[in-house]
Design a protein around this motif. Structure first.
Motif, PDB file in Angstrom:
ATOM      1  N   SER A 166     -12.389  -9.498  -1.867  1.00 38.16           N
ATOM      2  CA  SER A 166     -11.633 -10.430  -1.021  1.00 38.16           C
ATOM      3  C   SER A 166     -10.141 -10.124  -1.041  1.00 38.16           C
ATOM      4  O   SER A 166      -9.615  -9.562  -2.010  1.00 38.16           O
ATOM      5  N   PHE A 167      -9.474 -10.524   0.031  1.00 35.01           N
ATOM      6  CA  PHE A 167      -8.015 -10.543   0.040  1.00 35.01           C
ATOM      7  C   PHE A 167      -7.557 -11.732   0.868  1.00 35.01           C
ATOM      8  O   PHE A 167      -8.263 -12.227   1.747  1.00 35.01           O
ATOM      9  N   PHE A 168      -6.348 -12.189   0.552  1.00 33.74           N
ATOM     10  CA  PHE A 168      -5.772 -13.366   1.191  1.00 33.74           C
ATOM     11  C   PHE A 168      -4.437 -12.963   1.804  1.00 33.74           C
ATOM     12  O   PHE A 168      -3.629 -12.298   1.159  1.00 33.74           O
ATOM     13  N   GLN A 169      -4.209 -13.387   3.040  1.00 33.77           N
ATOM     14  CA  GLN A 169      -3.012 -12.931   3.733  1.00 33.77           C
ATOM     15  C   GLN A 169      -2.448 -14.033   4.628  1.00 33.77           C
ATOM     16  O   GLN A 169      -3.117 -14.510   5.546  1.00 33.77           O
ATOM     17  N   VAL A 170      -1.207 -14.428   4.345  1.00 38.40           N
ATOM     18  CA  VAL A 170      -0.485 -15.360   5.206  1.00 38.40           C
ATOM     19  C   VAL A 170       0.156 -14.497   6.294  1.00 38.40           C
ATOM     20  O   VAL A 170       1.289 -14.044   6.161  1.00 38.40           O
ATOM     21  N   LYS A 171      -0.574 -14.285   7.359  1.00 45.83           N
ATOM     22  CA  LYS A 171      -0.254 -13.245   8.325  1.00 45.83           C
ATOM     23  C   LYS A 171       0.638 -13.710   9.484  1.00 45.83           C
ATOM     24  O   LYS A 171       1.070 -12.905  10.333  1.00 45.83           O
ATOM     25  N   GLU A 172       0.939 -14.998   9.524  1.00 43.25           N
ATOM     26  CA  GLU A 172       1.620 -15.553  10.703  1.00 43.25           C
ATOM     27  C   GLU A 172       2.912 -14.825  11.059  1.00 43.25           C
ATOM     28  O   GLU A 172       3.204 -14.613  12.244  1.00 43.25           O
ATOM     29  N   VAL A 173       3.692 -14.423  10.043  1.00 44.58           N
ATOM     30  CA  VAL A 173       4.971 -13.772  10.364  1.00 44.58           C
ATOM     31  C   VAL A 173       4.766 -12.461  11.113  1.00 44.58           C
ATOM     32  O   VAL A 173       5.623 -12.036  11.885  1.00 44.58           O
TER      33      VAL A 173
END
Length: 300
Positions: A166-173
């Protein structure tokens, strides 16, 4: 058994079956699938595998509808949230988002555009907040990618677990947005590091499973999806075996206390428990502890 007693028993069985059928039929969705793999445990799955479980407008609405119903369903005591297919979720459905944006762009006046956007953002916020507001504990089971709105979603869950890939990414930017449906508000309180949260949110970098575990985002890392689902369902089953009065009161107090002072939290649980300590669940649980028997709690 006389005929009247036998008929009454049959009617009760039919009644339970009909209530169960109504409950499950009301949980039929286009973008989610719901089943009950264990007693009192509901399993909700993002169900757009062909779109990598990207969250479109329909799914936003259905998430809230689903968790609002489960919150009040006396047959539900714990909820597991996972994703069908190859990934947990790729985040917001950009094609759907662009279609919505094109519709908004037809309005010339900025105030009218802003009014539409405000309502959309509010709808999406309420969608994911429904996980937090659900009276029942919500356990997020993440495999592979958890991107953007996926991080918003699991941040509103009670507990989080994942697979080692798994990986987690706050990708909004990366797509020119500031996250606006929960990550910026909840993630700092989960991770406890303002610096790390800002790094993740400013850069959009990926956090892998090992880092997520080390930083407290997830409680456990499993080898694969099958082990993940079996393990998390087992934890949910254990929760569901406890007093629903105790579990639901505990969640209410934890959510309230997170955003209030210690004294306010103490006052809150004091007011709750002056009622709930009178529940029959307390006597049943205490008796079970002494007799080493499994307690049977009434629905709530």
């Amino acid at each position: 058994m006389n005929i009247l007693s036998k008929s009454t028993g049959i009617i009760k069985v039919i009644g339970r079956h009909l209530r169960s059928s109504v409950t499950m039929s009301s949980l039929a969705f286009k973008s989610l699938s719901v089943d009950v793999p264990k007693e009192f445990v509901y399993h909700v799955k993002f169900n757009r595998p062909e779109k990598r479980n990207a969250i479109n407008h329909t799914m936003w609405l259905e998430i809230k509808d689903c968790f609002d119903k489960l919150s009040d369903d006396e047959n539900c005591r714990a909820v597991v949230l996972s994703g069908e297919g190859m990934v947990f979720t790729a985040g917001i459905d950009l094609s759907d988002f662009l279609t919505t944006g094109a519709g908004i762009a037809k309005h010339e006046d900025i105030a009218r555009k802003a009014k539409i956007l405000y309502k959309i953002i509010q709808t999406y916020q309420e969608s994911l907040s429904s996980l937090e507001l659900c009276k029942k504990p919500v356990l997020a089971a993440v495999h592979s990618a958890c991107i953007g709105a996926g991080v918003d979603a699991i941040s509103a869950a009670d507990m989080r677990y994942c697979t080692k890939d798994s990986f987690f990414q706050v990708k909004e930017v990366e797509v020119g947005l500031a996250a606006d449906v929960g990550t910026l508000q909840r993630l700092p309180k989960i991770l406890g590091s303002d610096s790390l949260v800002r790094e993740l949110c400013y850069t959009g970098r990926k956090m892998d499973a090992d880092e997520a575990f080390a930083r407290g985002l997830v409680s456990k890392v499993y080898n694969n999806k099958e082990e993940l689902i079996n393990g998390v369902l087992g934890i949910a089953e254990e929760i569901a075996s406890r007093s629903p009065v105790a579990i639901q009161t505990t969640k209410a107090s934890l959510v309230y206390s997170r955003d209030h002072s210690v004294q306010e939290g103490l006052d809150h649980i004091k007011h709750l428990n002056q009622l709930y300590l009178q529940s029959e669940d307390l006597l049943k649980a205490a008796t079970a502890q002494m007799t080493k028997e499994k307690p049977i709690f009434a629905k709530l």
